[in-house]
Structures are given as structure tokens and as C-alpha cells.
Design a protein around this motif. Structure first.
Motif, mmCIF file in Angstrom:
data_model
loop_
_atom_site.group_PDB
_atom_site.id
_atom_site.type_symbol
_atom_site.label_atom_id
_atom_site.label_comp_id
_atom_site.label_asym_id
_atom_site.label_seq_id
_atom_site.Cartn_x
_atom_site.Cartn_y
_atom_site.Cartn_z
ATOM 1 N N HIS A 112 -28.646 23.498 36.381
ATOM 2 C CA HIS A 112 -27.799 22.528 35.692
ATOM 3 C C HIS A 112 -28.257 21.106 35.992
ATOM 4 C CE1 HIS A 112 -24.991 25.704 34.598
ATOM 5 N NE2 HIS A 112 -25.044 26.133 35.853
ATOM 6 N N PRO B 81 -23.822 13.902 29.354
ATOM 7 C CA PRO B 81 -23.569 15.265 28.865
ATOM 8 C C PRO B 81 -24.380 16.296 29.644
ATOM 9 C CG PRO B 81 -24.985 14.070 27.347
ATOM 10 C CD PRO B 81 -24.528 13.077 28.360
ATOM 11 N N PRO B 82 -23.851 17.510 29.784
ATOM 12 C CA PRO B 82 -24.557 18.530 30.564
ATOM 13 C C PRO B 82 -25.799 19.036 29.842
ATOM 14 C CG PRO B 82 -22.602 19.469 29.531
ATOM 15 C CD PRO B 82 -22.557 17.992 29.263
ATOM 16 N N VAL B 83 -26.811 19.355 30.619
ATOM 17 C CA VAL B 83 -28.046 19.954 30.126
ATOM 18 C C VAL B 83 -28.362 21.154 31.003
ATOM 19 C CG1 VAL B 83 -30.539 19.662 29.848
ATOM 20 C CG2 VAL B 83 -28.991 17.844 29.138
ATOM 21 N N ARG C 41 -28.047 16.764 34.023
ATOM 22 C CA ARG C 41 -27.295 15.854 33.159
ATOM 23 C C ARG C 41 -28.242 14.921 32.417
ATOM 24 N NH1 ARG C 41 -21.720 16.941 32.448
ATOM 25 N NH2 ARG C 41 -21.203 18.308 34.205
ATOM 26 N N GLN D 173 -28.539 11.434 29.719
ATOM 27 C CA GLN D 173 -27.911 10.106 29.647
ATOM 28 C C GLN D 173 -27.849 9.665 28.198
ATOM 29 O OE1 GLN D 173 -29.613 6.897 32.105
ATOM 30 N NE2 GLN D 173 -29.221 5.510 30.400
ATOM 31 N N ALA E 169 -19.416 13.088 36.214
ATOM 32 C CA ALA E 169 -19.340 14.314 35.416
ATOM 33 C C ALA E 169 -19.458 15.552 36.298
ATOM 34 C CB ALA E 169 -20.443 14.308 34.354
ATOM 35 N N GLU F 181 -22.417 7.908 28.955
ATOM 36 C CA GLU F 181 -21.978 9.285 29.173
ATOM 37 C C GLU F 181 -23.116 10.110 29.787
ATOM 38 O OE1 GLU F 181 -18.879 10.106 28.636
ATOM 39 O OE2 GLU F 181 -18.399 8.131 27.783
ATOM 40 N N LYS G 198 -33.511 14.292 25.012
ATOM 41 C CA LYS G 198 -33.681 14.150 26.456
ATOM 42 C C LYS G 198 -34.856 13.219 26.728
ATOM 43 C CE LYS G 198 -31.764 18.431 25.945
ATOM 44 N NZ LYS G 198 -31.765 19.212 24.682
ATOM 45 N N LEU H 80 -29.691 17.767 21.558
ATOM 46 C CA LEU H 80 -29.429 16.565 22.352
ATOM 47 C C LEU H 80 -30.750 15.971 22.817
ATOM 48 C CD1 LEU H 80 -27.276 14.761 23.825
ATOM 49 C CD2 LEU H 80 -27.608 16.273 25.795
ATOM 50 N N ASP I 118 -28.811 9.132 16.096
ATOM 51 C CA ASP I 118 -27.515 9.208 16.765
ATOM 52 C C ASP I 118 -26.828 7.851 16.769
ATOM 53 O OD1 ASP I 118 -28.818 9.160 20.199
ATOM 54 O OD2 ASP I 118 -29.194 7.901 18.458
#
Length: 497
Positions: free
Chosen positions: A7, A17-19, A9, A11, A128, A15, A76, A74, A330
Motif C-alpha cells: 500500500h 488517494p490510496p495506491v 499513496r 498526491q 490518510a 489529497e 502517478k 489515477l 483532471d
């Protein structure tokens, strides 16, 4: 086990968000494939990870390796996933245990030697991870920043070998203990050092009490910048969640969060700043000055010297408290609830209205100078004040005015009244809140309507007059808005002084 999940995160704005980093080893020709919408820096991580694994005395699997960074839609970027990728490969190849990885989240860029380098945005990722209930593995250089998220278990590491030893249980690491290095507040300059300028100090007190925007106009040397620098000391201290919001923004903008946390930010961009520098932007959107001033003060000195198009971008965030930066793929939303304080000269030479009579500007020059500021922008500034030159004898007098501590106590009492009554400062009242908490007597309302009509004020300006009057009543500790509060509030509108 040929499959491992780690796991991490990403950016996105402020925020994290999980990756999920999935590593799979299969038979076939040796190769490493990285999927999941990685940017260039992430694609390059496979070379860094390979060298880091080999230089840390581990075996790099001579198999077909597939790395997936989910969710696939998402974007990265950066080197923040290096540690998670390396741990995924080591766990999938059986060199470290994979059954404990679900308890951790990992951030960190790997050097070729296996050493860990700091990354940006560690604090949002820490917040988070705390919400997810996992332990955070971070480079030691990011540990103090991550420790601002109280209640989070942090493992600070300097090398890939340390991480492997901790996960395997052979050399467990103790949780990081915060050193308090980012909690060293600096003293604010004292308001008593400003000689004279009683009207300006009063406006400063009102601006602080209600979080109102303020414009100071006057000849050079009258103390406009000096007054503005005293405003942060009058504001109430940040609450814990507000301070974390501010620190998270600065964590995203640089490798270190706001220094002297949890003091309110005081940003002073130069008048040559561009629009993206002020509101944020870039191919990878970064926060601008208005976001870096979130929960604090944005001071614009020499206001008419800013490009008009740059100033116009302030209109939306002044009303909404946030800015949305749209790109092809985005949209990133940054918070921007700041208090605007601006200073300007009354004319190009700066001496219009000065007792020295040094001004030689023509009416046309003065008109062109003032036309650099649009009406809609000025309409959003609650307090307009002309700062006159004080006599030399008064400037040489001793410090006998109100101190910052005394003024801050009045501001704190007024803010507490506002928070108990409506939950926000008076400047942020919406229309329903204005109707509910800013009652006027019928005669006072009629008087105000007539005054606004004579002065040519817009409906927005009239509402801001009522908000300032509400703040004046709060400073006096009264529940009702009286005629004198409305009259004083009107004195702070253009053309009434």
C-alpha cells in the motif's frame, strides 16, 4: 509466493488517494513491466529499484516481473512509489515476508545505494494513513513532518535494509517519537510599535475580529506595510485541524511543511508575480500564493502595480474560498480561504493629498492609475482606509499605544461570540446566515438603504457593510446592531471618508 501487494499513496492537489502496488513474478524471459498510468519519473523507478535491491545485497529476480499501480486511471508521478515497488518485488520473490505488508503504507524515493530520500506531500499521506489505521513507513527526513498527524504510528527508515529487517522481524525498529522541531513559534511584532495611526489601528482590529479584507491607501512612509505586518499577531491561533490543513498545503508545495507551525501564514508575493504563481498551476498543478495563504493573510503591497488580469483571478476565490485548476486529464481543487490585505498609493507619484503638496500628477494620470483596479475586485474588500501622514513629533513619541496582546484579547472575544452564534467569522456569512444573525431595526434598515443609494453602493457592498457592522457590535459585546455600527461601517466604503 509470486504475488505481493503493498500500500502507498499518490498526491493529487492536497489529497493523498490510496495506491495499491501489485507485484507478480511469472516464468518467461526476464523483463519488468510497469502499468497503471505511470508518469516518466515513475517509469524510471524500475532502474532505481533494481540498483537499490542489488546494492542492498538482495537478489533481483531473473523472471518476468509485472508491476501494477492501481487504480489504473489515477495519474502517478514522482519517486514516492520506489519503496513500495521494491518491497513488492522482494515480497513476491520470497526474500521478505508478505503477510505483514497489509499493516503498512510506504512512501520513499530510493537512491541507487538503497538509501531513502524524502518526498513531497508526506503529511497528507500521513493523515490518510491514520484514517486507514495503518502504520506509515517513511524516510527519516519526512518523519518529523508526518508526526504532525497525532496518533499515527510512524516507522522512520534510512535504508532499504532497515525496512527489510523490520518487516522480517530480525531487526525491529521502534516507532518514531516526534521531536517538536516544527512547533517553534516566533513572536509577532507588536502593535504598540506603530506610532499614531489610531484610525488605521481601529480598522486593523475590525479586520482581525471579523476576518474582513482590508485596503490601506496613503502616501509612502505612512506605515501601511508596518500595519499589515501586525495583523497576524491579532488573529486567533489556529485550531488543530486548521493547522494540519495549512501544514498539509505547505507539505505538498515543498519538502517541509509550514515552518513555525501552527502559526498562520503571511504571504507577500511581489507585484511581478504571474497568474499561475498567485492562484497555482503548472502541468502538474501546484498550489499558488492564495492557497499557501489559506487560513492566513495574503498581503499585496503596491496593489495597482500587479497586472490587472492577475488581480482579477482573485475574485472567485475571495467569494468561494477555493480555486479549481482544470487540466486536460483532471481537475484539482485547492483550498484558498485567505484574508486579503492590500496597500497602495493614492496616485502614481504617491503624494496625492499629502500636506507637502509634492503631487504633480494630472487628473488623467490619477484616473488611469486607479483604473488598474476593477470595481468588482474593490467591491469585495470590506474595509477601505486612507492612511494619512503623522507628525514627526508624534512619530518620535514613546510606545504608549495598545499592545498586540491587548488587541488580540479583544479579537479573540469577538471571534468567540461569532463562532458560538453562527460557526464562522462574520466575513464568511452567506445570505441565509446574514438574514438570521444580522437583524436590523426597520428604521436602521431604511437609513442604510438610503445611504447606500446616495453612495451608489452595490447590493454586495451593502451586505458587506452589514457584516462589518456585525463585527463592530461583537467588539462591543452587544447582540444588536445599532445605528452607530452601521455608520462606522459605511465610513470604510470608498467615497465616504
Amino acid at each position: 509466493m509470486s504475488l505481493a501487494i503493498v500500500h502507498s499513496r499518490a498526491q493529487v492537489g492536497v489529497e493523498a488517494p490510496p495506491v495499491t502496488v501489485e507485484a507478480h513474478l511469472a516464468n518467461g524471459l526476464p523483463a519488468l513491466t510497469l502499468v497503471g498510468l505511470p508518469e516518466t519519473a515513475v517509469k524510471e523507478s524500475k532502474d532505481r529499484v533494481r540498483s537499490a535491491i542489488l546494492n542492498s545485497a538482495f537478489d533481483f529476480p531473473n523472471r518476468r516481473i509485472t508491476l501494477n499501480l492501481a487504480p489504473a486511471d489515477l495519474p502517478k508521478d514522482g519517486g514516492r512509489f520506489d519503496l513500495a515497488i521494491a518491497l513488492g518485488i522482494l515480497a513476491a520473490s520470497g526474500q521478505i515476508p508478505a503477510d505483514t505488508l497489509d499493516e503498512y503504507e510506504c512512501l520513499g524515493e530510493l537512491a541507487l545505494s538503497g538509501a531513502l530520500r524524502p518526498v513531497q506531500g508526506a503529511l497528507p499521506a500521513a493523515l490518510a494513513a491514520r484514517e486507514a489505521g495503518r502504520t506509515l513507513l517513511v524516510p527519516r527526513a519526512n518523519a518529523e513532518e508526518a508526526s504532525l498527524a497525532s496518533g499515527l504510528k510512524i516507522i522512520a527508515v534510512e535504508h532499504l535494509l532497515q525496512v527489510a529487517g523490520h518487516l522480517s522481524g530480525s531487526q525491529p525498529l521502534e516507532p518514531y517519537q516526534a521531536q517538536g522541531l516544527l512547533r517553534q513559534s516566533l513572536p509577532y511584532p507588536d502593535l504598540a510599535e506603530v506610532q499614531g495611526q489610531l484610525a488605521a489601528k481601529r480598522a486593523l482590529l475590525v479586520a482581525a475580529a471579523g476576518s474582513h479584507n482590508l485596503l490601506l491607501s496613503g502616501p509612502p512612509g505612512t506605515g501601511k506595510t508596518l500595519l499589515a505586518s501586525r495583523l497576524p499577531g491579532l488573529l486567533p491561533p489556529l485550531e488543530e485541524d486548521e493547522a494540519l490543513q495549512v501544514a498539509a498545503i505547505h507539505s505538498v508545495a515543498s519538502h517541509t511543511p509550514l515552518q513555525h507551525w501552527p502559526q498562520r501564514p503571511f504571504r507577500t508575493p511581489h507585484h511581478s508575480a504571474s497568474g499561475p504563481a498567485l492562484v497555482g498551476g503548472g502541468s502538474r498543478p501546484q498550489p499558488g500564493e492564495i492557497t499557501l495563504a489559506h487560513k492566513g493573510i495574503l498581503f499585496l503591497d503596491e496593489l495597482p502595480e500587479f497586472d490587472r488580469k492577475v488581480l482579477e483571478v482573485l475574485r472567485e476565490p475571495l467569494e468561494s474560498g477555493h480555486i479549481v485548476i482544470a487540466r486536460a486529464r483532471d481537475r484539482v481543487r485547492f483550498p484558498a480561504r485567505f484574508q486579503l490585505v492590500a496597500a497602495m498609493n493614492p496616485c502614481p507619484c504617491g503624494y496625492l493629498g499629502d500636506p507637502s503638496n509634492r503631487c504633480r500628477c494630472t487628473p488623467d494620470q490619477i484616473q488611469r492609475y486607479r483604473a488598474k483596479l476593477s470595481g468588482p475586485l474593490l467591491d469585495r474588500i470590506d474595509l477601505h482606509l486612507t492612511v494619512a501622514r503623522e507628525s514627526t513629533a508624534l512619530q518620535a513619541s514613546s510606545q504608549d499605544g495598545e499592545t498586540t496582546a491587548q488587541a488580540a484579547a479583544k479579537v479573540a472575544a469577538a471571534r468567540q461570540r461569532q463562532l458560538r452564534r453562527q460557526g464562522v467569522a462574520n466575513a464568511f456569512l452567506d445570505l441565509p446566515g446574514l438574514r438570521q444573525h444580522c437583524h436590523l431595526q426597520d428604521t436602521d434598515r431604511q437609513w442604510l438603504e438610503n445611504a447606500c443609494e446616495r453612495l451608489g453602493l452595490s447590493l454586495r457592498a451593502a451586505h458587506r457593510v452589514i457584516k462589518v457592522a456585525r463585527t463592530l457590535a461583537d467588539l462591543e459585546g452587544t447582540d444588536a446592531i445599532a445605528r452607530q455600527h452601521l455608520a462606522e461601517a459605511l465610513q470604510y466604503r470608498p467615497g465616504t471618508s
